[in-house]
Scaffold this active site. Structure first.
Site, PDB file in Angstrom:
ATOM      1  N   LYS A  90       0.884  -1.180   0.000  1.00 19.05           N
ATOM      2  CA  LYS A  90       0.000   0.000   0.000  1.00 19.05           C
ATOM      3  C   LYS A  90       0.914   1.220   0.000  1.00 19.05           C
ATOM      4  O   LYS A  90       1.406   1.646   1.046  1.00 19.05           O
ATOM      5  CB  LYS A  90      -0.890  -0.019   1.249  1.00 19.05           C
ATOM      6  CG  LYS A  90      -2.224   0.678   1.107  1.00 19.05           C
ATOM      7  CD  LYS A  90      -2.154   2.137   0.734  1.00 19.05           C
ATOM      8  CE  LYS A  90      -1.885   3.050   1.907  1.00 19.05           C
ATOM      9  NZ  LYS A  90      -1.599   4.457   1.482  1.00 19.05           N
ATOM     10  N   GLU A 101       8.984   1.510  11.481  1.00 15.03           N
ATOM     11  CA  GLU A 101      10.047   2.489  11.217  1.00 15.03           C
ATOM     12  C   GLU A 101       9.382   3.859  11.250  1.00 15.03           C
ATOM     13  O   GLU A 101       8.650   4.214  10.322  1.00 15.03           O
ATOM     14  CB  GLU A 101      10.675   2.239   9.839  1.00 15.03           C
ATOM     15  CG  GLU A 101      11.297   0.868   9.660  1.00 15.03           C
ATOM     16  CD  GLU A 101      12.580   0.671  10.450  1.00 15.03           C
ATOM     17  OE1 GLU A 101      13.069   1.635  11.053  1.00 15.03           O
ATOM     18  OE2 GLU A 101      13.067  -0.470  10.481  1.00 15.03           O
ATOM     19  N   CYS A 112      13.812  10.908   7.250  1.00 14.51           N
ATOM     20  CA  CYS A 112      13.558  10.427   8.616  1.00 14.51           C
ATOM     21  C   CYS A 112      14.801  10.563   9.489  1.00 14.51           C
ATOM     22  O   CYS A 112      14.702  10.856  10.676  1.00 14.51           O
ATOM     23  CB  CYS A 112      13.055   8.994   8.600  1.00 14.51           C
ATOM     24  SG  CYS A 112      14.171   7.856   7.776  1.00 14.51           S
ATOM     25  N   GLU A 168       8.848  16.601  15.202  1.00 19.08           N
ATOM     26  CA  GLU A 168       9.421  16.366  13.873  1.00 19.08           C
ATOM     27  C   GLU A 168       8.763  17.333  12.878  1.00 19.08           C
ATOM     28  O   GLU A 168       7.548  17.298  12.683  1.00 19.08           O
ATOM     29  CB  GLU A 168       9.162  14.916  13.446  1.00 19.08           C
ATOM     30  CG  GLU A 168       9.860  14.562  12.148  1.00 19.08           C
ATOM     31  CD  GLU A 168       9.511  13.164  11.645  1.00 19.08           C
ATOM     32  OE1 GLU A 168       8.333  12.780  11.715  1.00 19.08           O
ATOM     33  OE2 GLU A 168      10.426  12.476  11.162  1.00 19.08           O
TER      34      GLU A 168
HETATM   35  P1  NAD Z   1       2.181   8.675   7.336  1.00 22.00           P
HETATM   36  O1  NAD Z   1       2.261   7.958   8.630  1.00 22.00           O
HETATM   37  O2  NAD Z   1       1.218   9.780   7.197  1.00 22.00           O
HETATM   38  O3  NAD Z   1       1.828   7.653   6.150  1.00 22.00           O
HETATM   39  C1  NAD Z   1       2.617   6.534   5.870  1.00 22.00           C
HETATM   40  C2  NAD Z   1       1.761   5.484   5.203  1.00 22.00           C
HETATM   41  O4  NAD Z   1       0.773   5.035   6.119  1.00 22.00           O
HETATM   42  C3  NAD Z   1       0.989   5.980   3.978  1.00 22.00           C
HETATM   43  O5  NAD Z   1       0.975   4.973   2.998  1.00 22.00           O
HETATM   44  C4  NAD Z   1      -0.403   6.200   4.530  1.00 22.00           C
HETATM   45  O6  NAD Z   1      -1.419   6.101   3.566  1.00 22.00           O
HETATM   46  C5  NAD Z   1      -0.507   5.066   5.526  1.00 22.00           C
HETATM   47  N1  NAD Z   1      -1.495   5.252   6.589  1.00 22.00           N
HETATM   48  C6  NAD Z   1      -1.933   6.413   7.136  1.00 22.00           C
HETATM   49  N2  NAD Z   1      -2.861   6.162   8.076  1.00 22.00           N
HETATM   50  C7  NAD Z   1      -3.009   4.812   8.127  1.00 22.00           C
HETATM   51  C8  NAD Z   1      -3.818   3.934   8.899  1.00 22.00           C
HETATM   52  N3  NAD Z   1      -4.665   4.396   9.827  1.00 22.00           N
HETATM   53  N4  NAD Z   1      -3.723   2.602   8.684  1.00 22.00           N
HETATM   54  C9  NAD Z   1      -2.847   2.118   7.778  1.00 22.00           C
HETATM   55  N5  NAD Z   1      -2.063   2.902   6.995  1.00 22.00           N
HETATM   56  C10 NAD Z   1      -2.137   4.231   7.186  1.00 22.00           C
HETATM   57  O7  NAD Z   1       3.657   9.134   7.020  1.00 22.00           O
HETATM   58  P2  NAD Z   1       4.143  10.057   5.812  1.00 22.00           P
HETATM   59  O8  NAD Z   1       3.694  11.435   6.100  1.00 22.00           O
HETATM   60  O9  NAD Z   1       3.787   9.390   4.535  1.00 22.00           O
HETATM   61  O10 NAD Z   1       5.741   9.939   5.962  1.00 22.00           O
HETATM   62  C11 NAD Z   1       6.506  10.763   6.757  1.00 22.00           C
HETATM   63  C12 NAD Z   1       6.853  10.081   8.069  1.00 22.00           C
HETATM   64  O11 NAD Z   1       7.544   8.855   7.817  1.00 22.00           O
HETATM   65  C13 NAD Z   1       7.807  10.900   8.921  1.00 22.00           C
HETATM   66  O12 NAD Z   1       7.387  10.843  10.259  1.00 22.00           O
HETATM   67  C14 NAD Z   1       9.150  10.175   8.763  1.00 22.00           C
HETATM   68  O13 NAD Z   1      10.065  10.355   9.811  1.00 22.00           O
HETATM   69  C15 NAD Z   1       8.686   8.764   8.661  1.00 22.00           C
HETATM   70  N6  NAD Z   1       9.724   7.943   8.024  1.00 22.00           N
HETATM   71  C16 NAD Z   1      10.415   7.056   8.810  1.00 22.00           C
HETATM   72  C17 NAD Z   1      11.428   6.291   8.255  1.00 22.00           C
HETATM   73  C18 NAD Z   1      12.196   5.303   9.090  1.00 22.00           C
HETATM   74  O14 NAD Z   1      12.862   4.452   8.525  1.00 22.00           O
HETATM   75  N7  NAD Z   1      12.140   5.364  10.412  1.00 22.00           N
HETATM   76  C19 NAD Z   1      11.738   6.420   6.901  1.00 22.00           C
HETATM   77  C20 NAD Z   1      11.012   7.340   6.132  1.00 22.00           C
HETATM   78  C21 NAD Z   1      10.000   8.088   6.713  1.00 22.00           C
END
Ligand code: NAD
Length: 505
Positions: free
Chosen positions: A191, A267, A301, A399
């Protein structure tokens, strides 16, 4: 041809060649059952790129059913080498499309093209690396108990892997999960993030046309987190969820997956410190600090978003930092010379801007680079440093996930360790000093999953990747991924006549 024309031509080609996106389920590109679609926008122009099928619960059910069937069928019974041959073929196919994938990624996310080219090339390495890792390192242990027993472990694939990914480095992060999931023998429902669907769709096309994976092994359900994502998490036949995204989403997902006792890899977000002592190689530390926060448009991240610089060198270091910031080239992501592009989406732009406004209210002095005037339509935030920050401020604790660096000073080692640890996150950290004993001491004292000493964020795929505290649960990378993507089974074999109680004899 001038550079502006090159970008203009590339954008036109992308505009005409990028078609609407369907879901990829059971080896076919299909509309969502509901026929619903959502719009995908280009960060640079804020104009529509295409329409994307909006997967919902019924589409997720179809994809999981296909993945389960493939797992129970052909894929599950393939010999290891045949399975890994497919994984190598995916890598080869990606290599044939690096330029196209890189342009699509920049077009879709606003990430500078010089960066997406590097990331896409690394994506094929993820597949090769995991194929090698599985054939060399996915081995069990044997435990001999005198002459009585030989007990041994094996790693078995778990079943259907649900992979949920963010928009900040979509292709890289998707392949980082797909590769170990497939190499260890699982089937996949991916997804992707709704703001960046293009390269996941391209990967599905490449796999479909050039790799010939058995139907149902790899499925992509586009859609929103609350619908498609949540249905995948709650599905009884999905054994595990590998999630990368925000901390609050991770916690929501764990609640939603609790009823089906899902296995999770999380992550999550970060607010990582970079600590610069007064004996550091200041020029290299400056390079690393600037790159670490402003590359990936700051949407990274592991970004070093909190700078702690020793007070003896603070003035000199901050002056040099300002000079760098004012010279960073902000521009069109399709321009090879651009260093910082527009943020992914207007909602995210608003969020990052609101933190910069808050920083002023909290007492920071804001110093910013420049965005050329002609780029008013895109979601551009200039590289920004927040001076006079301190740990009590929200801009230091939360963040921001944009090109925004908070700047603090410190006097001694003890103080800086305390400050570095005084956040809820613990993803990464960076220490700069020529005193290596101090370097190790400080790195080990920082509560984070990954530390670098005198280095920018250079990844070694063999090492564990993941965060401590609110930055994650579990580790991916290297053979650490086996823990997550396989079931470890132990077989106990009696070699002798061990005593067995004789109830009822
Ligand atoms: P997000 O949490 O908004 O979304 C990530 C994914 O989760 C998307 O595909 C989204 O559609 C899905 N999602 C959202 N709500 C959901 C739910 N209730 N159930 C299931 N899936 C759901 O994150 P983002 O804004 O896309 O990405 C940025 C974040 O990702 C930042 O906090 C960043 O630090 C983190 N990040 C972490 C790493 C790591 O390795 N630790 C790497 C890259 C990004």
């Amino acid at each position: 041809m001038s550079r502006v024309n090159v970008e203009h031509d590339l954008r036109q080609t992308l505009q005409t060649s990028t078609k609407d996106i369907k879901l990829y389920i059971d080896g076919k590109f299909v509309d969502a059952e509901s026929k619903e679609q959502f719009e995908n926008l280009e960060p640079f122009t804020n104009e529509k790129i295409n329409a994307v099928a909006s997967g919902q619960k019924e589409d997720v059910n179809k994809a999981v059913l296909a993945a389960r069937k493939a797992f129970k069928g052909e894929w599950g019974s393939l010999k290891l080498q045949k399975r890994l041959d497919y994984v190598y073929r995916i890598a080869d196919a990606i290599d044939r499309h690096v330029d196209e994938l890189a342009s699509l990624e920049s077009y879709d996310t606003g990430l500078p093209i010089f960066l997406t080219k590097k990331m896409v090339s690394r994506a094929s390495r993820n597949f090769r690396f995991y194929a090698e890792m599985v054939s060399a390192r996915m081995v069990g242990d044997a435990y001999r108990v005198d002459d009585d027993f030989l007990n041994y472990t094996i790693h078995k694939p778990v079943g259907v892997a649900g992979l949920i990914t963010p928009w900040n480095a979509p292709f890289m992060l998707e392949t980082w999960k797909i590769a170990p999931a497939l190499a260890t023998g699982n089937t996949v429902v991916l997804k992707p993030a709704e703001w960046s669907p293009l390269t996941a769709d391209k990967l599905a096309q490449i796999i479909d046309e050039e790799v010939g994976l058995p139907e149902g092994v790899f499925n992509v359900v586009h859609g929103f987190g609350e619908t498609a994502g949540a249905s995948l998490v709650a599905h009884e036949d999905v054994e595990l969820i590998s999630f990368t995204g925000e901390t609050s989403t991770g916690s929501e997902i764990m609640k939603n997956g609790a009823d089906s006792l899902k296995r999770f890899s999380m992550e999550l977000g970060g607010k990582s410190p970079i600590i610069i002592f007064d004996d550091a190689d200041l020029e290299r530390a400056l390079d690393a600090c600037t790159w670490g926060i402003f590359s990936f448009n700051g949407e990274r991240c592991t970004a070093n978003s909190r700078l702690y610089v020793h007070e003896n060198i603070a003035e000199e270091f901050i002056d040099s930092l300002k000079e760098r910031v004012s010279k960073i080239k902000v521009g069109d992501p399709l321009d090879e010379e651009t260093q910082v592009g527009p943020l992914i989406h207007n909602d995210h732009y608003e969020k990052v801007n609101s933190y910069i406004e808050l920083a002023e209210k909290e007492g920071c002095r804001v110093f910013q680079g420049k965005v050329p005037e002609e780029y008013s339509r895109g979601h551009f935030i200039p590289p920004t440093i927040l001076l006079n920050a301190d740990n009590s401020m929200k801009v230091v604790q939360e963040e921001i996930f944009g090109p925004v660096l908070t700047v603090m000073t410190f006097r001694d080692e003890e103080e800086v360790i305390e400050k570095a640890n005084d956040v809820r996150y613990g993803l990464a950290g960076y220490v700069w000093t020529k005193d290596l004993q101090r370097g190790h001491r400080v790195a080990q004292a920082v509560d984070a999953g990954m530390l670098w000493i005198n280095s920018q964020n250079v990844r070694d795929l063999r090492t564990p990747f993941g965060g401590a505290k609110h930055s994650g649960i579990g580790r991916e990378g290297g053979y650490y991924a086996f823990e997550f993507f396989t079931e470890t089974q132990v077989i106990h074999v009696a070699l002798g006549e061990h005593p067995i109680p004789q109830f009822g004899k």
